[in-house]
Design a protein around this motif. Structure first.
Motif, PDB file in Angstrom:
ATOM      1  N   ILE A  98       0.857  -1.188   0.000  1.00 47.11           N
ATOM      2  CA  ILE A  98       0.000   0.000   0.000  1.00 47.11           C
ATOM      3  C   ILE A  98       0.891   1.235   0.000  1.00 47.11           C
ATOM      4  CG2 ILE A  98      -1.778   1.279   1.270  1.00 47.11           C
ATOM      5  CD1 ILE A  98      -2.548  -1.502   2.514  1.00 47.11           C
ATOM      6  N   GLU A  99       0.547   2.192  -0.854  1.00 44.37           N
ATOM      7  CA  GLU A  99       1.297   3.452  -0.883  1.00 44.37           C
ATOM      8  C   GLU A  99       0.345   4.627  -0.704  1.00 44.37           C
ATOM      9  OE1 GLU A  99       3.590   3.787  -4.444  1.00 44.37           O
ATOM     10  OE2 GLU A  99       5.026   2.252  -3.814  1.00 44.37           O
ATOM     11  N   LEU A 100       0.796   5.601   0.080  1.00 46.04           N
ATOM     12  CA  LEU A 100       0.071   6.863   0.239  1.00 46.04           C
ATOM     13  C   LEU A 100       0.994   7.955  -0.272  1.00 46.04           C
ATOM     14  CD1 LEU A 100      -2.476   8.282   1.460  1.00 46.04           C
ATOM     15  CD2 LEU A 100      -1.177   8.504   3.568  1.00 46.04           C
ATOM     16  N   ASP A 101       0.509   8.735  -1.223  1.00 45.42           N
ATOM     17  CA  ASP A 101       1.342   9.759  -1.867  1.00 45.42           C
ATOM     18  C   ASP A 101       2.673   9.191  -2.346  1.00 45.42           C
ATOM     19  OD1 ASP A 101      -0.453  11.834  -1.661  1.00 45.42           O
ATOM     20  OD2 ASP A 101       0.265  12.468   0.311  1.00 45.42           O
ATOM     21  N   GLY A 102       2.618   7.990  -2.893  1.00 43.59           N
ATOM     22  CA  GLY A 102       3.820   7.391  -3.473  1.00 43.59           C
ATOM     23  C   GLY A 102       4.787   6.789  -2.469  1.00 43.59           C
ATOM     24  N   LYS A 103       4.426   6.828  -1.181  1.00 52.61           N
ATOM     25  CA  LYS A 103       5.330   6.260  -0.166  1.00 52.61           C
ATOM     26  C   LYS A 103       4.690   5.036   0.466  1.00 52.61           C
ATOM     27  CE  LYS A 103       7.553  10.561   1.298  1.00 52.61           C
ATOM     28  NZ  LYS A 103       6.447  11.519   0.989  1.00 52.61           N
ATOM     29  N   ARG A 104       5.456   3.992   0.613  1.00 52.41           N
ATOM     30  CA  ARG A 104       4.976   2.756   1.203  1.00 52.41           C
ATOM     31  C   ARG A 104       4.516   2.993   2.642  1.00 52.41           C
ATOM     32  NH1 ARG A 104       6.858  -2.795   0.521  1.00 52.41           N
ATOM     33  NH2 ARG A 104       5.158  -3.983   1.463  1.00 52.41           N
ATOM     34  N   VAL A 105       3.342   2.477   2.974  1.00 47.39           N
ATOM     35  CA  VAL A 105       2.856   2.603   4.345  1.00 47.39           C
ATOM     36  C   VAL A 105       2.535   1.222   4.917  1.00 47.39           C
ATOM     37  CG1 VAL A 105       1.940   4.976   4.260  1.00 47.39           C
ATOM     38  CG2 VAL A 105       0.507   3.085   3.457  1.00 47.39           C
ATOM     39  N   HIS A 106       2.644   1.113   6.234  1.00 49.42           N
ATOM     40  CA  HIS A 106       2.321  -0.140   6.924  1.00 49.42           C
ATOM     41  C   HIS A 106       1.429   0.207   8.104  1.00 49.42           C
ATOM     42  CE1 HIS A 106       5.501  -2.413   4.798  1.00 49.42           C
ATOM     43  NE2 HIS A 106       6.148  -1.266   4.845  1.00 49.42           N
ATOM     44  N   PHE A 107       0.152   0.417   7.854  1.00 43.39           N
ATOM     45  CA  PHE A 107      -0.748   0.752   8.957  1.00 43.39           C
ATOM     46  C   PHE A 107      -0.995  -0.495   9.792  1.00 43.39           C
ATOM     47  CE2 PHE A 107      -2.570   3.791   5.610  1.00 43.39           C
ATOM     48  CZ  PHE A 107      -1.734   4.825   6.005  1.00 43.39           C
ATOM     49  N   ARG A 108      -0.816  -0.348  11.124  1.00 42.96           N
ATOM     50  CA  ARG A 108      -1.050  -1.485  12.022  1.00 42.96           C
ATOM     51  C   ARG A 108      -2.408  -1.374  12.702  1.00 42.96           C
ATOM     52  NH1 ARG A 108       2.630  -4.723  10.238  1.00 42.96           N
ATOM     53  NH2 ARG A 108       2.358  -6.051  12.053  1.00 42.96           N
ATOM     54  N   ARG A 109      -2.958  -0.163  12.728  1.00 47.62           N
ATOM     55  CA  ARG A 109      -4.262   0.048  13.385  1.00 47.62           C
ATOM     56  C   ARG A 109      -4.918   1.283  12.751  1.00 47.62           C
ATOM     57  NH1 ARG A 109      -2.824   3.477  18.269  1.00 47.62           N
ATOM     58  NH2 ARG A 109      -1.060   4.514  17.377  1.00 47.62           N
ATOM     59  N   PRO A 110      -6.221   1.430  12.906  1.00 42.93           N
ATOM     60  CA  PRO A 110      -6.913   2.558  12.259  1.00 42.93           C
ATOM     61  C   PRO A 110      -6.320   3.919  12.625  1.00 42.93           C
ATOM     62  CG  PRO A 110      -8.509   0.978  13.060  1.00 42.93           C
ATOM     63  CD  PRO A 110      -7.166   0.513  13.558  1.00 42.93           C
ATOM     64  N   GLN A 111      -5.819   4.044  13.853  1.00 45.49           N
ATOM     65  CA  GLN A 111      -5.243   5.310  14.284  1.00 45.49           C
ATOM     66  C   GLN A 111      -4.055   5.726  13.403  1.00 45.49           C
ATOM     67  OE1 GLN A 111      -6.699   7.178  16.462  1.00 45.49           O
ATOM     68  NE2 GLN A 111      -5.158   8.803  16.538  1.00 45.49           N
ATOM     69  N   ASP A 112      -3.284   4.739  12.937  1.00 46.83           N
ATOM     70  CA  ASP A 112      -2.141   5.036  12.056  1.00 46.83           C
ATOM     71  C   ASP A 112      -2.625   5.702  10.768  1.00 46.83           C
ATOM     72  OD1 ASP A 112      -0.579   3.759  13.922  1.00 46.83           O
ATOM     73  OD2 ASP A 112      -0.416   1.881  12.787  1.00 46.83           O
ATOM     74  N   ALA A 113      -3.695   5.150  10.208  1.00 45.06           N
ATOM     75  CA  ALA A 113      -4.230   5.697   8.955  1.00 45.06           C
ATOM     76  C   ALA A 113      -4.840   7.078   9.192  1.00 45.06           C
ATOM     77  CB  ALA A 113      -5.266   4.743   8.364  1.00 45.06           C
ATOM     78  N   ARG A 114      -5.505   7.239  10.337  1.00 47.68           N
ATOM     79  CA  ARG A 114      -6.099   8.549  10.664  1.00 47.68           C
ATOM     80  C   ARG A 114      -5.016   9.605  10.766  1.00 47.68           C
ATOM     81  NH1 ARG A 114      -9.869   8.373  15.794  1.00 47.68           N
ATOM     82  NH2 ARG A 114     -10.767  10.277  14.964  1.00 47.68           N
ATOM     83  N   GLU A 115      -3.939   9.247  11.436  1.00 50.22           N
ATOM     84  CA  GLU A 115      -2.845  10.210  11.600  1.00 50.22           C
ATOM     85  C   GLU A 115      -2.224  10.557  10.251  1.00 50.22           C
ATOM     86  OE1 GLU A 115      -0.437   8.421  14.657  1.00 50.22           O
ATOM     87  OE2 GLU A 115      -1.937   8.930  16.180  1.00 50.22           O
ATOM     88  N   ALA A 116      -2.323   9.649   9.292  1.00 55.10           N
ATOM     89  CA  ALA A 116      -1.787   9.915   7.950  1.00 55.10           C
ATOM     90  C   ALA A 116      -2.790  10.670   7.074  1.00 55.10           C
ATOM     91  CB  ALA A 116      -1.384   8.599   7.294  1.00 55.10           C
ATOM     92  N   GLY A 117      -3.982  10.966   7.620  1.00 51.65           N
ATOM     93  CA  GLY A 117      -4.958  11.762   6.872  1.00 51.65           C
ATOM     94  C   GLY A 117      -6.084  10.980   6.222  1.00 51.65           C
ATOM     95  N   ILE A 118      -6.191   9.687   6.565  1.00 47.84           N
ATOM     96  CA  ILE A 118      -7.268   8.861   6.000  1.00 47.84           C
ATOM     97  C   ILE A 118      -8.351   8.670   7.058  1.00 47.84           C
ATOM     98  CG2 ILE A 118      -7.874   6.627   4.993  1.00 47.84           C
ATOM     99  CD1 ILE A 118      -4.946   6.312   4.172  1.00 47.84           C
TER     100      ILE A 118
END
Ligand SMILES: Nc1ncnc2c1ncn2[C@@H]1O[C@H](COP(=O)(O)OP(=O)(O)OP(=O)(O)O)[C@@H](O)[C@H]1O
Ligand SMILES: [Mg+2]
Length: 266
Positions: A76-96
């Motif tokens: 999974i990439e967000l803005d072209g950078k690989r991301v490894h979300f472990r929990r919903p809070q990680d994605a929220r902090e990234a703006g999702i």
């Protein structure tokens, strides 16, 4: 062989950089294959609908994209950078921001507290910084302003506990929260399922307004007229796989349903 499986042949998307992209996601639950090598790209300012029969893997797909599930395989990439979300809070902090099908609201808390869940505003000075006291007044005023701005008019009082609201009103709060805080991507899993006609239209308007603000939206829905009204592109899931990506211009609702059920290939 299914030649249409992984190609977005409908729109020439290759030149745009996706905000969010997933490649070959796999997620299994014991013997059950929830996702079987699914790829997806979400471009700036677009509404991407995900449709498919019950159990086709729609929720599993967005859970993998938003940290609620960890995929077994894939990237999974967000803005072209690989991301490894472990929990919903990680994605929220990234703006999702995500509204899950099973709404993650706290019934005993009021509307304003729910809108600010996990990002509570603190009182100024000592009270906030040391005693960690929340600034209820400001949160209520801002929650009221957000709901008004988003056109959600059926909620009179933001001090009411969520458990006293109707199902549709709860959904409206969850959608409003996502719209207010989703800085990069907003993901909605069946946001209109419990809503009446009026409230559904408000959510659809909200989705259009997010698009106008340049924020891309992923919308899961079984409601074909809703999907065809707001979607720029439509990702069709079938039996854990992507069956096709179409547009409302290239295909009719009947075509979409036929691909969804396997009666038609593309
Ligand atoms: N936590 C879980 N444990 C076991 N199986 C699961 C789990 N979550 C999903 N599944 C299975 O994975 C498959 C995909 O489920 P998913 O919830 O993604 O479907 P969906 O397309 O969202 O369906 P619906 O339209 O009913 O919401 C289904 O067969 C489902 O039973
Ligand atoms: Mg689902």
């Amino acid at each position: 062989m299914n030649a249409i499986d992984t190609q977005d042949s409908v729109t020439p998307t290759e030149t745009r950089t996706p905000v969010l992209s997933a490649r070959r996601l796999v997620k299994t639950y014991g013997h059950v294959v929830g996702l079987d090598g699914v790829s997806l790209e979400l471009f700036p300012g677009e509404v991407l609908a995900i449709i498919g029969d019950n159990g086709a893997g729609k929720t599993t797909l967005i859970k993998c994209l938003t940290g609620a599930e960890i995929p077994d395989e894939g990237e999974i990439e967000l803005d072209g950078k690989r991301v490894h979300f472990r929990r919903p809070q990680d994605a929220r902090e990234a703006g999702i921001e995500t509204v899950y099908q099973s709404l993650a609201v706290s019934p005993a808390l009021d509307v304003a507290a729910n809108m600010y869940l996990g990002r509570e505003l603190r009182r100024p000075g000592f009270l906030g910084s040391v005693l960690r006291m929340v600034d209820t007044k400001t949160m209520r005023a801002r929650a009221r302003a957000e709901l008004t701005e988003l056109g959600i008019s059926t909620l009179q009082d933001v001090a009411v506990p969520i458990e006293n609201l109707s199902g549709g009103q709860r959904q409206a709060v969850a959608v409003a929260r996502a719209a207010a805080f989703g800085s990069k991507v907003v993901v909605l899993d069946e946001p209109t399922a419990a809503l009446g006609v009026r409230e559904s239209n408000q959510v659809l308007d909200l989705i259009k307004r997010l698009r106008e603000r340049g924020i891309p939206v992923i919308l899961i829905s079984h409601n074909m007229p809703h999907v065809f009204e707001v979607a720029d592109r439509i990702h069709i899931q079938r039996l854990g796989k992507k069956a096709a990506t179409i547009t409302p211009q290239s295909h009719s609702m009947t075509d979409a349903v036929a691909i969804m059920t396997g009666a038609k290939r593309e």
